[in-house]
Scaffold this motif. Structure first.
Motif, mmCIF file in Angstrom:
data_model
loop_
_atom_site.group_PDB
_atom_site.id
_atom_site.type_symbol
_atom_site.label_atom_id
_atom_site.label_comp_id
_atom_site.label_asym_id
_atom_site.label_seq_id
_atom_site.Cartn_x
_atom_site.Cartn_y
_atom_site.Cartn_z
ATOM 1 N N ASP A 196 0.826 -1.209 0.000
ATOM 2 C CA ASP A 196 0.000 0.000 0.000
ATOM 3 C C ASP A 196 0.864 1.264 0.000
ATOM 4 N N SER A 242 2.383 1.780 -3.407
ATOM 5 C CA SER A 242 1.299 2.161 -4.302
ATOM 6 C C SER A 242 0.928 3.640 -4.125
ATOM 7 N N ALA A 243 0.812 4.077 -2.884
ATOM 8 C CA ALA A 243 0.470 5.482 -2.614
ATOM 9 C C ALA A 243 1.561 6.416 -3.149
ATOM 10 N N TRP A 244 2.822 6.023 -2.981
ATOM 11 C CA TRP A 244 3.940 6.816 -3.494
ATOM 12 C C TRP A 244 3.860 6.923 -5.014
ATOM 13 N N MET A 245 3.578 5.813 -5.671
ATOM 14 C CA MET A 245 3.489 5.829 -7.132
ATOM 15 C C MET A 245 2.271 6.623 -7.593
ATOM 16 N N ASP A 246 1.144 6.477 -6.884
ATOM 17 C CA ASP A 246 -0.068 7.219 -7.240
ATOM 18 C C ASP A 246 0.129 8.729 -7.085
ATOM 19 N N ALA A 247 1.035 9.118 -6.189
ATOM 20 C CA ALA A 247 1.333 10.540 -5.985
ATOM 21 C C ALA A 247 2.337 11.066 -7.017
ATOM 22 N N GLY A 248 2.716 10.221 -7.971
ATOM 23 C CA GLY A 248 3.649 10.645 -9.012
ATOM 24 C C GLY A 248 5.086 10.251 -8.729
ATOM 25 N N SER A 249 5.304 9.368 -7.781
ATOM 26 C CA SER A 249 6.639 8.886 -7.415
ATOM 27 C C SER A 249 7.600 10.021 -7.102
ATOM 28 N N ARG A 305 -4.546 -3.531 -5.490
ATOM 29 C CA ARG A 305 -4.370 -2.084 -5.330
ATOM 30 C C ARG A 305 -5.609 -1.497 -4.656
#
Length: 108
Positions: free
Chosen positions: A33, A36-43, A105
């Motif tokens: 999770d 995933s949150a880091w990637m969803d924020a644009g990494s 996800r």
């Protein structure tokens, strides 16, 4: 015909055991999770160290995790040595390993 019933019970038990062994424990799920949150924020590069540390802590609390190798590759991929796309790809590979072990996800 009775022989088939005899084999059906062990086959069902093996199938259930295989499903039970493939899932992730709570710390591993939380690690998935977090990435995933880091990637969803644009990494964001400025949050990578924080995410890497959090995921390492979570996996350290896990009794057994199949995510250790993908995590080490993510942790050890340095943007100084490569371009930042390699870091993002290592994160995506970590999430693929999560999915391979039953993680879904959040939100779909």
């Amino acid at each position: 015909m009775p022989r088939r019933r005899i084999w059906a019970v062990p086959a069902a038990a093996l199938a259930l055991a295989a499903c039970a062994g493939g899932g992730l424990d709570r710390p591993s799920t939380e690690a998935c999770d977090a990435v995933s949150a880091w990637m969803d924020a644009g990494s964001p590069a400025d949050r990578r160290a924080e995410v890497t540390e959090r995921v390492g802590d979570l996996l350290g609390r896990s009794d057994s995790t199949p995510l250790t190798d993908p995590y080490v590759r993510f942790r050890d991929t340095r943007e100084e040595d490569l371009d930042y796309a390699a870091v993002v790809e290592a994160g995506a590979n970590f999430l693929r390993a999560c999915g391979d072990h039953g993680w879904e996800r959040p939100g779909g």
